[in-house]
Enzyme design. Structure first.
Site, short mmCIF file in Angstrom:
data_model
loop_
_atom_site.label_atom_id
_atom_site.label_comp_id
_atom_site.label_asym_id
_atom_site.label_seq_id
_atom_site.Cartn_x
_atom_site.Cartn_y
_atom_site.Cartn_z
N LYS A 234 0.82 -1.22 0.00
CA LYS A 234 0.00 0.00 0.00
C LYS A 234 0.85 1.27 0.00
CE LYS A 234 -2.34 -1.27 3.69
NZ LYS A 234 -2.02 -2.70 3.81
N THR A 235 1.83 1.32 0.90
CA THR A 235 2.62 2.55 1.01
C THR A 235 3.41 2.82 -0.27
OG1 THR A 235 2.82 2.32 3.41
CG2 THR A 235 4.45 3.69 2.32
N GLU B 4 -3.84 5.60 1.78
CA GLU B 4 -3.84 4.15 1.96
C GLU B 4 -5.15 3.73 2.62
OE1 GLU B 4 -0.39 2.46 3.84
OE2 GLU B 4 0.86 4.12 3.15
#
Length: 467
Positions: free
Chosen positions: A122-123, A166
């Site tokens: 996600k990051t 996110e």
């Protein structure tokens, strides 16, 4: 549920303001004109930054921190109901919401909110897409779960209708979000201290996908098992992507974006031919390592294309992206030993990082692994051992408890035993000092040392470097 009126900023207090996501939201509301205060258990760089921009922070959480002038209070999931501030808020009748609810309401404040979900990546994907949007001068507001050099931290306040964040699945937080466009990177067994099993997780991701409006967009990894489970009957537009176009379970004609002829240079950086609907679109060069990051780049490209961003800008942004903090982050070199730090704390992430490291120049790969939570270690014990076996030598630290209490039935020694059964040289030491001394005595010129885990294992590499 209390509804925030963003046109009428008032007083808000954050319990646990120093968290990576909480701090970003606090700064965002502060910029919008809200009078923000917060509390945290300890002083940190993030907290000091918030103080520097005028946010009042109290260190230590006490009932007396809660005052009648607070219009509403936000708390992090780490705060339990017996927290003295939480109790004081309830007794005072002040409206209270968790971080996810606040983020969901913030997303409604923007006409084009983008949420990136998945059990891994996600990051990095959020950061890739953020950089593309910045290069395209679209002036987005960005909330990322790590420190991104290109925005100088974990939050960037823009002035357009684009908001990107996110979307974490833990405790079903992302089911409070309200995106116009979403990305689902992968769906695997994770956070089994909350979810019952993989089917429970898959159901949550299905519910997340269903939150998109009719005119929304879902970009999803076509390599996810039975991907149609998540996409069937959705009213929104759906775009699929795949690292391997030929092997994807999605029919070739339905895979919109894929990577072909994937290769890695002498430093492990990925390169590939970008395919759109089965036809060559362009060649992509990355400045980060690993097949997992090739995969992460595809949905970022797909979403950028949905915003009509040119290929030239996309390619330039991706080539300039050098990763985020604690994602195969180069820390330095000591005695000819290269030290890398990585946040990997799930078997899939560990495997991806160590597989990528094989393309990085080195002689022997050392992995110093700190398991994260007892539940995860016990649930994936054998999977962790198989993933860690990709390293030449493994050094284990004690399990980082995080939010859990030691149940007494799992330890790093159990993981050491599993590794030794696989024929892997594995060592365990109960203190960071012992690990540092062992590494100083055994690592040699040309070796690659990776400190790995979501806890404080990064301190080992930094100690060796004298930071």
């Amino acid at each position: 549920m209390y509804q925030i009126d963003f046109s009428k900023p008032n007083n808000v207090h954050f319990i646990g303001i120093g968290g990576i996501s909480m701090s970003g939201l606090a700064e965002l509301l502060h910029t919008m004109g809200f009078r923000v205060s917060g509390s945290d258990s300890k002083i940190s760089k993030i907290a000091k930054h918030l103080e520097s921009i005028g946010i009042n922070i109290i260190y230590g959480q006490r009932a007396s921190n809660i005052t009648p002038d607070m219009e509403f209070v936000v708390y992090t999931s780490a705060v339990k109901e017996d927290n003295p501030e939480y109790q004081a808020v309830i007794q005072a009748g002040i409206p209270i919401m968790d971080r996810a609810e606040l983020l969901g309401q913030v997303m409604l404040h923007y006409t084009d909110s983008i949420a990136i979900a998945g059990t891994h990546g996600k990051t990095t994907t959020t950061s890739m897409l953020s950089l593309i949007l910045l290069k395209a001068n679209l002036d987005p507001t960005i909330s990322v779960g790590g420190i991104l050099d290109n925005i100088g931290g974990n939050i960037r306040i823009g002035h357009s209708e684009l908001f990107i964040t996110e979307a974490c699945e833990y405790t079903n937080s992302f089911l409070k979000f309200n995106p116009a466009r979403s990305i689902i990177l992968n769906v695997e067994a994770e956070h089994l201290d909350f979810f019952k099993d993989l089917n429970d997780i898959r159901n949550s991701f299905r519910e997340f996908a269903k939150r998109l409006p009719k005119n929304g967009l879902l970009i999803i990894n076509g390599d996810i098992e039975n991907v149609s489970y998540f996409t069937k009957d959705l009213p929104c537009n759906v775009i699929t992507y795949s690292v391997n176009h030929e092997k994807s379970p999605v029919a070739n004609a339905l895979t919109h974006y894929s990577a072909a002829n994937v290769d890695f240079d002498g430093k492990g950086h990925g390169h590939y031919d970008l395919m759109e609907n089965g036809k060559l679109l362009t060649h992509i060069d990355l400045n980060i390592i690993g097949i997992h990051n090739v995969s992460n780049s595809l949905p970022a490209i797909a979403l950028a294309r949905s915003l009509n961003i040119s290929l030239e800008v996309i390619k330039e942004a991706l080539l300039s992206f050098e990763g985020t903090e604690r994602r195969f982050e180069y820390k330095g070199e000591v005695g000819g030993v290269t030290i890398i730090d990585d946040y990997a704390h799930h078997p899939t992430e560990v495997r991806a990082t160590l597989a990528a490291a094989k393309n990085y120049p080195h002689k022997t790969t050392w992995c110093v692994f700190q398991p994260h939570t007892y539940t995860r270690t016990k649930s994936f014990l054998k999977d962790f051992a198989k993933a860690l076996s990709l390293a030449d030598k493994v050094v284990l630290a004690d399990i980082y408890a995080a939010r859990e209490v030691n149940p007494g039935d799992i330890s790093s020694k159990d993981l050491q035993n599993e590794l030794q059964k696989l024929g892997v040289e594995a060592h365990y030491f109960p203190s960071f000092g012992e690990i540092e001394n062992f590494l100083l005595q055994n690592c040699t010129n040309g070796d690659l040392l990776i400190t790995m885990g979501a806890g404080d294992v990064v301190n080992i590499g930094e100690a060796l470097l004298g930071k």
